[in-house]
Write a protein that holds these residues in place. Structure first.
Motif, PDB file in Angstrom:
ATOM      1  N   GLY A   1      35.569 115.048  25.610  1.00 26.95           N
ATOM      2  CA  GLY A   1      34.447 115.427  26.246  1.00 26.95           C
ATOM      3  C   GLY A   1      33.426 114.364  25.821  1.00 26.95           C
ATOM      4  O   GLY A   1      32.050 114.460  26.077  1.00 26.95           O
ATOM      5  N   CYS A   2      33.646 113.255  25.279  1.00 23.76           N
ATOM      6  CA  CYS A   2      32.925 112.165  24.805  1.00 23.76           C
ATOM      7  C   CYS A   2      33.433 110.746  24.897  1.00 23.76           C
ATOM      8  O   CYS A   2      34.712 110.767  24.994  1.00 23.76           O
ATOM      9  N   ALA A   3      32.695 109.875  25.031  1.00 20.28           N
ATOM     10  CA  ALA A   3      33.247 108.528  25.338  1.00 20.28           C
ATOM     11  C   ALA A   3      32.259 107.350  24.963  1.00 20.28           C
ATOM     12  O   ALA A   3      31.147 107.483  24.618  1.00 20.28           O
ATOM     13  N   ALA A   4      32.837 106.314  24.479  1.00 25.46           N
ATOM     14  CA  ALA A   4      32.088 104.887  24.173  1.00 25.46           C
ATOM     15  C   ALA A   4      32.440 103.921  25.302  1.00 25.46           C
ATOM     16  O   ALA A   4      33.398 104.160  26.324  1.00 25.46           O
ATOM     17  N   PHE A   5      31.842 102.753  24.865  1.00 23.67           N
ATOM     18  CA  PHE A   5      32.116 101.692  26.196  1.00 23.67           C
ATOM     19  C   PHE A   5      33.123 101.010  25.987  1.00 23.67           C
ATOM     20  O   PHE A   5      33.777 100.123  26.685  1.00 23.67           O
ATOM     21  N   ASP A   6      34.096 101.335  24.874  1.00 23.64           N
ATOM     22  CA  ASP A   6      35.325 100.913  24.702  1.00 23.64           C
ATOM     23  C   ASP A   6      36.274 101.970  23.909  1.00 23.64           C
ATOM     24  O   ASP A   6      35.745 102.547  23.145  1.00 23.64           O
ATOM     25  N   ILE A   7      37.746 101.745  24.023  1.00 25.66           N
ATOM     26  CA  ILE A   7      38.476 103.149  23.708  1.00 25.66           C
ATOM     27  C   ILE A   7      38.501 102.904  21.988  1.00 25.66           C
ATOM     28  O   ILE A   7      38.418 103.866  21.247  1.00 25.66           O
ATOM     29  N   HIS A   8      38.614 101.751  21.565  1.00 21.82           N
ATOM     30  CA  HIS A   8      38.731 101.683  20.084  1.00 21.82           C
ATOM     31  C   HIS A   8      37.623 102.047  19.541  1.00 21.82           C
ATOM     32  O   HIS A   8      37.727 102.690  18.494  1.00 21.82           O
ATOM     33  N   THR A   9      36.251 101.688  19.937  1.00 19.73           N
ATOM     34  CA  THR A   9      35.057 102.238  19.195  1.00 19.73           C
ATOM     35  C   THR A   9      35.023 103.809  19.450  1.00 19.73           C
ATOM     36  O   THR A   9      34.859 104.577  18.239  1.00 19.73           O
ATOM     37  N   HIS A  10      35.590 104.285  20.393  1.00 20.35           N
ATOM     38  CA  HIS A  10      35.510 105.798  20.502  1.00 20.35           C
ATOM     39  C   HIS A  10      36.583 106.377  19.497  1.00 20.35           C
ATOM     40  O   HIS A  10      36.329 107.312  18.699  1.00 20.35           O
ATOM     41  N   ASN A  11      37.820 105.932  19.519  1.00 20.73           N
ATOM     42  CA  ASN A  11      38.690 106.345  18.473  1.00 20.73           C
ATOM     43  C   ASN A  11      38.487 106.174  17.168  1.00 20.73           C
ATOM     44  O   ASN A  11      38.634 107.111  16.176  1.00 20.73           O
ATOM     45  N   THR A  12      37.600 105.191  16.693  1.00 20.10           N
ATOM     46  CA  THR A  12      37.237 104.792  15.183  1.00 20.10           C
ATOM     47  C   THR A  12      36.059 106.116  14.975  1.00 20.10           C
ATOM     48  O   THR A  12      36.188 106.639  13.914  1.00 20.10           O
ATOM     49  N   ALA A  13      35.064 106.210  15.969  1.00 18.04           N
ATOM     50  CA  ALA A  13      34.332 107.377  15.588  1.00 18.04           C
ATOM     51  C   ALA A  13      34.803 108.469  15.548  1.00 18.04           C
ATOM     52  O   ALA A  13      34.432 109.559  14.794  1.00 18.04           O
ATOM     53  N   ILE A  14      35.835 108.899  16.459  1.00 14.96           N
ATOM     54  CA  ILE A  14      36.452 110.129  16.028  1.00 14.96           C
ATOM     55  C   ILE A  14      37.075 110.499  14.847  1.00 14.96           C
ATOM     56  O   ILE A  14      36.860 111.460  14.216  1.00 14.96           O
ATOM     57  N   LYS A  15      37.809 109.675  14.524  1.00 15.57           N
ATOM     58  CA  LYS A  15      38.560 109.500  13.233  1.00 15.57           C
ATOM     59  C   LYS A  15      37.564 109.728  11.986  1.00 15.57           C
ATOM     60  O   LYS A  15      37.737 110.399  11.083  1.00 15.57           O
ATOM     61  N   ALA A  16      36.428 109.103  12.001  1.00 12.28           N
ATOM     62  CA  ALA A  16      35.347 108.872  11.259  1.00 12.28           C
ATOM     63  C   ALA A  16      34.659 110.454  10.957  1.00 12.28           C
ATOM     64  O   ALA A  16      34.008 110.616   9.939  1.00 12.28           O
ATOM     65  N   LEU A  17      34.622 111.156  11.986  1.00 11.69           N
ATOM     66  CA  LEU A  17      33.975 112.307  11.838  1.00 11.69           C
ATOM     67  C   LEU A  17      34.868 113.559  11.599  1.00 11.69           C
ATOM     68  O   LEU A  17      34.564 114.949  11.470  1.00 11.69           O
ATOM     69  N   GLU A  18      36.226 113.306  11.333  1.00 14.41           N
ATOM     70  CA  GLU A  18      36.855 114.045  10.953  1.00 14.41           C
ATOM     71  C   GLU A  18      36.805 115.063   9.939  1.00 14.41           C
ATOM     72  O   GLU A  18      36.836 116.288   9.682  1.00 14.41           O
ATOM     73  N   PRO A  19      36.038 114.415   8.830  1.00 10.47           N
ATOM     74  CA  PRO A  19      35.691 115.106   7.412  1.00 10.47           C
ATOM     75  C   PRO A  19      34.687 116.084   7.580  1.00 10.47           C
ATOM     76  O   PRO A  19      34.537 117.109   6.984  1.00 10.47           O
ATOM     77  N   VAL A  20      33.995 116.155   8.853  1.00 18.73           N
ATOM     78  CA  VAL A  20      32.697 116.986   8.734  1.00 18.73           C
ATOM     79  C   VAL A  20      32.885 117.777  10.080  1.00 18.73           C
ATOM     80  O   VAL A  20      31.827 118.491  10.253  1.00 18.73           O
ATOM     81  N   THR A  21      33.715 117.843  10.922  1.00 19.70           N
ATOM     82  CA  THR A  21      34.034 118.574  12.266  1.00 19.70           C
ATOM     83  C   THR A  21      35.237 119.012  12.382  1.00 19.70           C
ATOM     84  O   THR A  21      36.300 118.490  11.995  1.00 19.70           O
ATOM     85  N   THR A  22      35.214 120.059  13.276  1.00 16.38           N
ATOM     86  CA  THR A  22      36.603 120.476  13.866  1.00 16.38           C
ATOM     87  C   THR A  22      36.689 119.632  15.222  1.00 16.38           C
ATOM     88  O   THR A  22      35.719 119.478  15.948  1.00 16.38           O
ATOM     89  N   ILE A  23      37.872 119.143  15.338  1.00 16.19           N
ATOM     90  CA  ILE A  23      38.079 118.137  16.627  1.00 16.19           C
ATOM     91  C   ILE A  23      39.169 118.904  17.426  1.00 16.19           C
ATOM     92  O   ILE A  23      40.141 119.173  16.861  1.00 16.19           O
ATOM     93  N   THR A  24      38.801 118.703  18.745  1.00 17.48           N
ATOM     94  CA  THR A  24      39.864 119.445  19.711  1.00 17.48           C
ATOM     95  C   THR A  24      39.603 119.028  21.124  1.00 17.48           C
ATOM     96  O   THR A  24      38.725 117.944  21.176  1.00 17.48           O
ATOM     97  N   THR A  25      40.309 119.414  22.115  1.00 12.45           N
ATOM     98  CA  THR A  25      39.848 118.808  23.546  1.00 12.45           C
ATOM     99  C   THR A  25      39.310 119.730  24.521  1.00 12.45           C
ATOM    100  O   THR A  25      39.261 121.040  24.091  1.00 12.45           O
ATOM    101  N   CYS A  26      39.020 119.435  25.436  1.00 14.96           N
ATOM    102  CA  CYS A  26      38.027 120.277  26.416  1.00 14.96           C
ATOM    103  C   CYS A  26      39.253 121.391  26.858  1.00 14.96           C
ATOM    104  O   CYS A  26      38.665 122.631  26.758  1.00 14.96           O
ATOM    105  N   ALA A  27      40.287 121.235  27.094  1.00 11.03           N
ATOM    106  CA  ALA A  27      41.463 122.107  27.748  1.00 11.03           C
ATOM    107  C   ALA A  27      41.751 123.102  26.518  1.00 11.03           C
ATOM    108  O   ALA A  27      41.788 124.460  26.795  1.00 11.03           O
ATOM    109  N   GLU A  28      41.759 122.736  25.183  1.00  9.95           N
ATOM    110  CA  GLU A  28      42.195 123.423  24.234  1.00  9.95           C
ATOM    111  C   GLU A  28      40.870 124.276  23.853  1.00  9.95           C
ATOM    112  O   GLU A  28      41.051 125.559  23.613  1.00  9.95           O
TER     113      GLU A  28
END
Length: 205
Positions: free
Chosen positions: A171-198
């Motif tokens: 449900g979020c995005a960046a200007f390239d997929i690598h930047t997006h994936n890196t940001a998601i990984k960095a947020l794992e310690p402080v949030t619950t990560i799921t998908t829109c469908a889940e």
């Protein structure tokens, strides 16, 4: 950290749409006119329709944050030097409060509140926290653009203010997929990560 969606207190939960504005997303907006976009970013509003519908169905508020360029004395926008360097095309009227470009992408309307912001974090010098406390919300679901900018900064700010958070990875995005994936990984310690469908499935009554 992890939040069980089946036991989520929906009466104290809100969805935050970070900066899903016409000037970022619409072909006739400030970024679209300048050819600044990405396939990942353009897909976010469509993915979020199901989530916004589900939140309305269970009575959860939806809050939209709006990046804002404030006009100076001569009417030209007050733009930080770092932003001016990377986005020199921004001009008078872009992201201006009350304008079409500043508003939420129409596909996602209506929302319960629209919060203007002047920095990466929507909590900085805004009424966001005041509003959320007044409506007795303590859990925030995050979506928007860009993952490594406004989304990450606002989510981390929410965390230090003792809000529980859930991040919708698709449900979020960046200007390239690598930047997006890196940001998601960095947020794992402080949030619950799921998908829109889940998420939709998890809150279904």
């Amino acid at each position: 950290m992890s939040i069980d969606l089946k036991t989520l207190n929906l009466q104290r939960t809100a969805l935050v749409l970070c900066d899903l504005q016409n000037d970022f997303l619409h072909p006739e907006g400030a970024y679209g006119r300048s050819g600044i976009t990405s396939p990942e970013i353009s897909l976010v509003p469509g993915r979020m329709v199901g989530v916004t519908d589900a939140m309305r169905d269970v009575g959860c508020p939806i809050v939209s944050t709006h990046f804002t360029l404030v006009p100076g004395r001569n009417g030209e926008p007050l733009i930080s030097d770092h932003l001016k360097a990377v986005r020199p095309f921004l001009k008078k009227g872009d992201f201006q409060s009350g304008g079409w470009g500043h508003d939420l992408f129409d596909l996602l309307n209506p929302v319960n509140a629209k919060i203007e912001k002047v920095a990466f974090s929507a909590f900085y010098m805004s009424r966001l926290e005041w509003y959320l406390r007044k409506i007795n919300v303590d859990t925030l679901i995050f979506s928007g653009i860009v993952t490594n900018g406004g989304v990450a900064s606002t989510l981390r700010d929410a965390h230090v203010r003792d809000f529980s958070t859930i991040l919708l990875a698709d449900g979020c995005a960046a200007f390239d997929i690598h930047t997006h994936n890196t940001a998601i990984k960095a947020l794992e310690p402080v949030t619950t990560i799921t998908t829109c469908a889940e998420f939709i499935s998890g809150i279904a009554t």
